[in-house]
Scaffold this motif. Structure first.
Motif, PDB file in Angstrom:
ATOM      1  N   LYS A  79      18.911  -9.985 -12.032  1.00 53.86           N
ATOM      2  CA  LYS A  79      18.894 -10.824 -13.229  1.00 53.86           C
ATOM      3  C   LYS A  79      19.761 -11.161 -13.950  1.00 53.86           C
ATOM      4  O   LYS A  79      20.348 -12.249 -14.343  1.00 53.86           O
ATOM      5  CB  LYS A  79      17.446 -10.720 -14.011  1.00 53.86           C
ATOM      6  CG  LYS A  79      16.117 -10.559 -13.401  1.00 53.86           C
ATOM      7  CD  LYS A  79      15.098 -10.016 -14.450  1.00 53.86           C
ATOM      8  CE  LYS A  79      13.834 -10.364 -13.688  1.00 53.86           C
ATOM      9  NZ  LYS A  79      12.609  -9.773 -14.722  1.00 53.86           N
ATOM     10  N   SER A  80      20.662 -10.231 -14.384  1.00 50.63           N
ATOM     11  CA  SER A  80      21.753 -10.157 -15.121  1.00 50.63           C
ATOM     12  C   SER A  80      23.017 -10.815 -14.237  1.00 50.63           C
ATOM     13  O   SER A  80      23.672 -11.659 -14.916  1.00 50.63           O
ATOM     14  CB  SER A  80      22.208  -8.569 -15.412  1.00 50.63           C
ATOM     15  OG  SER A  80      22.910  -8.251 -14.401  1.00 50.63           O
ATOM     16  N   LEU A  81      22.872 -10.862 -13.069  1.00 44.36           N
ATOM     17  CA  LEU A  81      23.932 -11.619 -12.107  1.00 44.36           C
ATOM     18  C   LEU A  81      23.865 -13.245 -12.124  1.00 44.36           C
ATOM     19  O   LEU A  81      24.677 -13.966 -11.875  1.00 44.36           O
ATOM     20  CB  LEU A  81      24.165 -11.043 -10.898  1.00 44.36           C
ATOM     21  CG  LEU A  81      24.580  -9.592 -10.708  1.00 44.36           C
ATOM     22  CD1 LEU A  81      24.362  -9.255  -9.152  1.00 44.36           C
ATOM     23  CD2 LEU A  81      25.739  -9.604 -11.097  1.00 44.36           C
ATOM     24  N   LYS A  82      22.333 -13.492 -12.634  1.00 41.99           N
ATOM     25  CA  LYS A  82      21.905 -14.983 -12.467  1.00 41.99           C
ATOM     26  C   LYS A  82      22.026 -15.776 -11.305  1.00 41.99           C
ATOM     27  O   LYS A  82      22.653 -16.581 -11.164  1.00 41.99           O
ATOM     28  CB  LYS A  82      22.710 -15.780 -13.805  1.00 41.99           C
ATOM     29  CG  LYS A  82      22.612 -15.226 -15.036  1.00 41.99           C
ATOM     30  CD  LYS A  82      22.890 -16.105 -16.074  1.00 41.99           C
ATOM     31  CE  LYS A  82      22.867 -15.699 -17.543  1.00 41.99           C
ATOM     32  NZ  LYS A  82      22.213 -14.567 -18.096  1.00 41.99           N
ATOM     33  N   ILE A  83      21.917 -14.748 -10.238  1.00 45.63           N
ATOM     34  CA  ILE A  83      22.022 -15.456  -8.794  1.00 45.63           C
ATOM     35  C   ILE A  83      20.755 -16.070  -8.375  1.00 45.63           C
ATOM     36  O   ILE A  83      19.657 -15.688  -8.869  1.00 45.63           O
ATOM     37  CB  ILE A  83      22.397 -14.104  -7.789  1.00 45.63           C
ATOM     38  CG1 ILE A  83      22.878 -14.631  -6.389  1.00 45.63           C
ATOM     39  CG2 ILE A  83      21.170 -13.149  -7.647  1.00 45.63           C
ATOM     40  CD1 ILE A  83      23.936 -13.887  -5.904  1.00 45.63           C
ATOM     41  N   SER A  84      20.942 -17.135  -7.627  1.00 44.32           N
ATOM     42  CA  SER A  84      19.848 -17.916  -7.206  1.00 44.32           C
ATOM     43  C   SER A  84      19.983 -18.443  -5.764  1.00 44.32           C
ATOM     44  O   SER A  84      21.076 -18.069  -5.125  1.00 44.32           O
ATOM     45  CB  SER A  84      19.381 -19.046  -8.254  1.00 44.32           C
ATOM     46  OG  SER A  84      20.566 -20.052  -8.115  1.00 44.32           O
ATOM     47  N   SER A  85      19.406 -19.312  -5.439  1.00 43.53           N
ATOM     48  CA  SER A  85      19.301 -19.871  -4.042  1.00 43.53           C
ATOM     49  C   SER A  85      18.836 -19.139  -2.888  1.00 43.53           C
ATOM     50  O   SER A  85      19.391 -19.356  -1.697  1.00 43.53           O
ATOM     51  CB  SER A  85      20.765 -20.227  -3.781  1.00 43.53           C
ATOM     52  OG  SER A  85      21.464 -21.338  -4.973  1.00 43.53           O
ATOM     53  N   PHE A  86      18.143 -18.317  -3.197  1.00 42.50           N
ATOM     54  CA  PHE A  86      17.364 -17.454  -2.311  1.00 42.50           C
ATOM     55  C   PHE A  86      15.961 -17.812  -2.339  1.00 42.50           C
ATOM     56  O   PHE A  86      15.367 -18.122  -3.335  1.00 42.50           O
ATOM     57  CB  PHE A  86      17.574 -16.001  -2.132  1.00 42.50           C
ATOM     58  CG  PHE A  86      17.504 -15.386  -3.680  1.00 42.50           C
ATOM     59  CD1 PHE A  86      16.063 -15.051  -4.116  1.00 42.50           C
ATOM     60  CD2 PHE A  86      18.262 -15.039  -4.672  1.00 42.50           C
ATOM     61  CE1 PHE A  86      15.724 -14.570  -5.379  1.00 42.50           C
ATOM     62  CE2 PHE A  86      18.043 -14.594  -5.916  1.00 42.50           C
ATOM     63  CZ  PHE A  86      16.758 -14.321  -6.160  1.00 42.50           C
ATOM     64  N   LYS A  87      15.206 -17.319  -1.309  1.00 41.52           N
ATOM     65  CA  LYS A  87      13.745 -17.543  -1.497  1.00 41.52           C
ATOM     66  C   LYS A  87      12.891 -16.239  -1.754  1.00 41.52           C
ATOM     67  O   LYS A  87      11.952 -16.005  -2.118  1.00 41.52           O
ATOM     68  CB  LYS A  87      13.146 -17.779   0.087  1.00 41.52           C
ATOM     69  CG  LYS A  87      11.703 -18.281   0.087  1.00 41.52           C
ATOM     70  CD  LYS A  87      11.476 -19.502   1.119  1.00 41.52           C
ATOM     71  CE  LYS A  87       9.991 -19.642   1.143  1.00 41.52           C
ATOM     72  NZ  LYS A  87       9.557 -21.073   0.683  1.00 41.52           N
TER      73      LYS A  87
END
Length: 140
Positions: A79-87
């Motif tokens: 969450k802290s990395l604000k990573i997205s684009s994964f399912k």
């Protein structure tokens, strides 16, 4: 405790850029007729890998791939990395004291240790005790 320790210290076969990695993935996806990819080994969210991973995730998303990201980090770190684009994202370090027999059946997938958890793209918990049931009635 890595599920792919041979990838932690190896430079063999490591793509030089996210675009190179994407081209290799695309080539394999065509031959295996799939748009599903797992990113793992050497931890994609390790600080020296994070930028590469973020760029690769965007390329994969733009080309309609479903990505499962495997990391030893906690969901708090994800969450802290604000990573997205994964399912999906599987979190948690392998712990030998909580070792399970890794397996996939028609009903479920069992992770290597019971502390590992699976989340969806909205970071909702999907698994229980290191096991994800494909029939959601038995999950959390």
């Amino acid at each position: 405790g890595c599920s792919n320790p041979e990838l932690q210290l190896s430079e063999n076969g490591v793509p030089s850029s996210p675009r190179t990695a994407f081209r290799k993935i695309l080539e394999k996806s065509i031959s295996f007729r799939t748009r599903k990819v797992c990113l793992l080994g050497g931890d994609p969210l390790f600080p020296k890998n994070i930028r590469f991973t973020q760029e690769l995730l965007l390329l994969l998303q733009d080309n309609n791939f479903d990505v499962c990201l495997f990391t030893g980090y906690s969901i708090t770190t994800v969450k802290s990395l604000k990573i997205s684009s994964f399912k999906f994202v599987k979190t948690g370090k392998f712990r030998s004291d909580l070792r399970c027999k890794s397996e996939k059946t028609d009903d479920y997938i069992q992770f290597a240790s019971s502390n590992q958890k699976l989340y969806d793209e909205n970071l909702n918990l999907l698994s229980q005790k290191g096991r994800y049931y494909f029939n959601n009635k038995r999950n959390v």
